[in-house]
Design a protein around this motif. Structure first.
Motif, PDB file in Angstrom:
ATOM      1  N   VAL A  15       0.811  -1.225   0.000  1.00  0.00           N
ATOM      2  CA  VAL A  15       0.000   0.000   0.000  1.00  0.00           C
ATOM      3  C   VAL A  15       0.840   1.269   0.000  1.00  0.00           C
ATOM      4  CG1 VAL A  15      -2.043  -1.055   1.033  1.00  0.00           C
ATOM      5  CG2 VAL A  15      -0.299  -0.046   2.509  1.00  0.00           C
ATOM      6  N   SER A  16       2.156   1.138   0.051  1.00  0.00           N
ATOM      7  CA  SER A  16       3.052   2.304   0.003  1.00  0.00           C
ATOM      8  C   SER A  16       3.318   2.659  -1.451  1.00  0.00           C
ATOM      9  CB  SER A  16       4.371   1.998   0.722  1.00  0.00           C
ATOM     10  OG  SER A  16       4.142   1.675   2.054  1.00  0.00           O
ATOM     11  N   LEU A  17       2.525   3.554  -1.982  1.00  0.00           N
ATOM     12  CA  LEU A  17       2.601   3.920  -3.397  1.00  0.00           C
ATOM     13  C   LEU A  17       3.343   5.242  -3.552  1.00  0.00           C
ATOM     14  CD1 LEU A  17       1.699   3.488  -6.354  1.00  0.00           C
ATOM     15  CD2 LEU A  17      -0.370   4.766  -5.775  1.00  0.00           C
ATOM     16  N   LYS A  25      -1.871   8.714  -0.235  1.00  0.00           N
ATOM     17  CA  LYS A  25      -2.499   8.210   0.985  1.00  0.00           C
ATOM     18  C   LYS A  25      -3.332   7.001   0.607  1.00  0.00           C
ATOM     19  CE  LYS A  25      -5.851   9.590   4.550  1.00  0.00           C
ATOM     20  NZ  LYS A  25      -6.710  10.704   4.987  1.00  0.00           N
ATOM     21  N   ARG A  26      -3.087   5.879   1.287  1.00  0.00           N
ATOM     22  CA  ARG A  26      -3.848   4.668   1.048  1.00  0.00           C
ATOM     23  C   ARG A  26      -4.429   4.187   2.363  1.00  0.00           C
ATOM     24  NH1 ARG A  26      -3.810   6.493  -3.109  1.00  0.00           N
ATOM     25  NH2 ARG A  26      -3.075   5.688  -5.076  1.00  0.00           N
ATOM     26  N   ILE A  27      -5.717   3.875   2.351  1.00  0.00           N
ATOM     27  CA  ILE A  27      -6.421   3.435   3.549  1.00  0.00           C
ATOM     28  C   ILE A  27      -6.152   1.943   3.763  1.00  0.00           C
ATOM     29  CG2 ILE A  27      -8.663   3.261   4.698  1.00  0.00           C
ATOM     30  CD1 ILE A  27      -7.641   6.184   3.966  1.00  0.00           C
ATOM     31  N   CYS A  28      -5.735   1.592   4.970  1.00  0.00           N
ATOM     32  CA  CYS A  28      -5.512   0.187   5.339  1.00  0.00           C
ATOM     33  C   CYS A  28      -6.741  -0.401   6.010  1.00  0.00           C
ATOM     34  CB  CYS A  28      -4.317   0.056   6.275  1.00  0.00           C
ATOM     35  SG  CYS A  28      -2.769   0.629   5.578  1.00  0.00           S
ATOM     36  N   PHE A  29      -7.257   0.300   7.018  1.00  0.00           N
ATOM     37  CA  PHE A  29      -8.418  -0.158   7.775  1.00  0.00           C
ATOM     38  C   PHE A  29      -9.261   1.042   8.172  1.00  0.00           C
ATOM     39  CE2 PHE A  29      -4.779  -2.845   9.117  1.00  0.00           C
ATOM     40  CZ  PHE A  29      -5.142  -3.998   8.460  1.00  0.00           C
ATOM     41  N   SER A  30     -10.559   0.843   8.221  1.00  0.00           N
ATOM     42  CA  SER A  30     -11.454   1.900   8.655  1.00  0.00           C
ATOM     43  C   SER A  30     -12.662   1.285   9.350  1.00  0.00           C
ATOM     44  CB  SER A  30     -11.919   2.741   7.455  1.00  0.00           C
ATOM     45  OG  SER A  30     -12.780   3.773   7.871  1.00  0.00           O
ATOM     46  N   ASN A  31     -12.850   1.678  10.607  1.00  0.00           N
ATOM     47  CA  ASN A  31     -14.065   1.329  11.336  1.00  0.00           C
ATOM     48  C   ASN A  31     -14.354   2.497  12.281  1.00  0.00           C
ATOM     49  OD1 ASN A  31     -12.826   0.913  13.961  1.00  0.00           O
ATOM     50  ND2 ASN A  31     -12.177  -1.108  13.287  1.00  0.00           N
ATOM     51  N   PRO A  32     -15.431   2.517  13.004  1.00  0.00           N
ATOM     52  CA  PRO A  32     -15.747   3.687  13.839  1.00  0.00           C
ATOM     53  C   PRO A  32     -14.676   4.016  14.891  1.00  0.00           C
ATOM     54  CG  PRO A  32     -17.701   2.351  13.543  1.00  0.00           C
ATOM     55  CD  PRO A  32     -16.555   1.560  12.981  1.00  0.00           C
ATOM     56  N   PHE A  37      -3.932   4.349   7.919  1.00  0.00           N
ATOM     57  CA  PHE A  37      -3.566   4.656   6.543  1.00  0.00           C
ATOM     58  C   PHE A  37      -2.061   4.821   6.408  1.00  0.00           C
ATOM     59  CE2 PHE A  37      -4.839   8.412   8.841  1.00  0.00           C
ATOM     60  CZ  PHE A  37      -3.874   9.352   8.561  1.00  0.00           C
ATOM     61  N   VAL A  38      -1.585   4.781   5.161  1.00  0.00           N
ATOM     62  CA  VAL A  38      -0.173   4.959   4.843  1.00  0.00           C
ATOM     63  C   VAL A  38      -0.033   6.204   3.980  1.00  0.00           C
ATOM     64  CG1 VAL A  38       1.826   3.977   3.651  1.00  0.00           C
ATOM     65  CG2 VAL A  38       0.297   2.493   4.959  1.00  0.00           C
ATOM     66  N   LEU A  39       0.889   7.078   4.385  1.00  0.00           N
ATOM     67  CA  LEU A  39       1.251   8.254   3.601  1.00  0.00           C
ATOM     68  C   LEU A  39       2.640   8.027   3.037  1.00  0.00           C
ATOM     69  CD1 LEU A  39       0.161  10.987   6.153  1.00  0.00           C
ATOM     70  CD2 LEU A  39      -1.008  10.440   4.019  1.00  0.00           C
ATOM     71  N   THR A  40       2.826   8.275   1.740  1.00  0.00           N
ATOM     72  CA  THR A  40       4.127   8.094   1.102  1.00  0.00           C
ATOM     73  C   THR A  40       4.487   9.379   0.366  1.00  0.00           C
ATOM     74  OG1 THR A  40       3.600   5.740   0.809  1.00  0.00           O
ATOM     75  CG2 THR A  40       5.488   6.608  -0.420  1.00  0.00           C
ATOM     76  N   LEU A 101       9.653   8.915   2.035  1.00  0.00           N
ATOM     77  CA  LEU A 101       9.248   9.003   3.437  1.00  0.00           C
ATOM     78  C   LEU A 101       7.918   8.277   3.546  1.00  0.00           C
ATOM     79  CD1 LEU A 101       9.412  10.125   6.351  1.00  0.00           C
ATOM     80  CD2 LEU A 101       8.331  12.213   5.479  1.00  0.00           C
ATOM     81  N   VAL A 102       7.861   7.235   4.382  1.00  0.00           N
ATOM     82  CA  VAL A 102       6.653   6.419   4.516  1.00  0.00           C
ATOM     83  C   VAL A 102       6.176   6.485   5.963  1.00  0.00           C
ATOM     84  CG1 VAL A 102       5.628   4.136   4.223  1.00  0.00           C
ATOM     85  CG2 VAL A 102       7.451   4.885   2.678  1.00  0.00           C
ATOM     86  N   LEU A 103       4.920   6.878   6.141  1.00  0.00           N
ATOM     87  CA  LEU A 103       4.321   7.012   7.465  1.00  0.00           C
ATOM     88  C   LEU A 103       3.123   6.087   7.583  1.00  0.00           C
ATOM     89  CD1 LEU A 103       4.178  10.915   7.696  1.00  0.00           C
ATOM     90  CD2 LEU A 103       6.068   9.408   8.353  1.00  0.00           C
ATOM     91  N   LEU A 104       3.096   5.273   8.620  1.00  0.00           N
ATOM     92  CA  LEU A 104       1.928   4.475   8.965  1.00  0.00           C
ATOM     93  C   LEU A 104       1.207   5.254  10.055  1.00  0.00           C
ATOM     94  CD1 LEU A 104       0.220   1.899   8.822  1.00  0.00           C
ATOM     95  CD2 LEU A 104       1.777   0.897  10.514  1.00  0.00           C
TER      96      LEU A 104
END
Length: 121
Positions: A15-17, A25-32, A37-40, A101-104
């Motif tokens: 997901v690191s594009l 920005k790529r979403i990994c998981f989403s719930n309430p 997400f990952v920012l590259t 630069l990759v941020l989780l």
């Protein structure tokens, strides 16, 4: 940990594009309860100042180096660093290094504004 069963799983490298046009920005998981997400960022790219009202942001730098600005204070960051940013703090990121630069990142609780859960780039 042996024996742990995940209900959802994502591979960070998958997901690191990296895009030369802009950060991604790529979403990994989403719930309430949480948005993960990952920012590259390519060298020189940045995330403009913004806030996460009502949520706490946790950022793990998984690759590269750069600068995080929280409420006007610049902090150099590099792979292995973990940051905690309260939702009312103004937050920005800039890749000052020579590699991606990759941020989780995770926001908890997940902001009610659906724009936060949209992919970028």
């Amino acid at each position: 940990m042996a024996g742990v069963i995940a209900t959802e799983q994502t591979n960070l490298a998958a997901v690191s594009l990296l895009s030369e046009a802009r950060f991604t920005k790529r979403i990994c998981f989403s719930n309430p309860q949480v948005l993960v997400f990952v920012l590259t960022f390519a060298p020189g790219q940045e995330l403009p100042k913004h806030r996460h009202p009502g949520s706490t942001l946790v950022v793990h730098v998984t690759g590269g180096s750069g600068v995080v600005v929280a409420d006007g204070r610049e902090t150099p960051v590099a792979a292995g660093d973990i940051l905690l940013v309260e939702g009312e703090e103004e937050f920005a990121v800039r890749n000052t290094g020579s590699e991606a630069l990759v941020l989780l990142a995770s926001l908890s609780p997940n902001p009610s504004d659906p724009r936060y859960a949209q992919p970028v780039g």
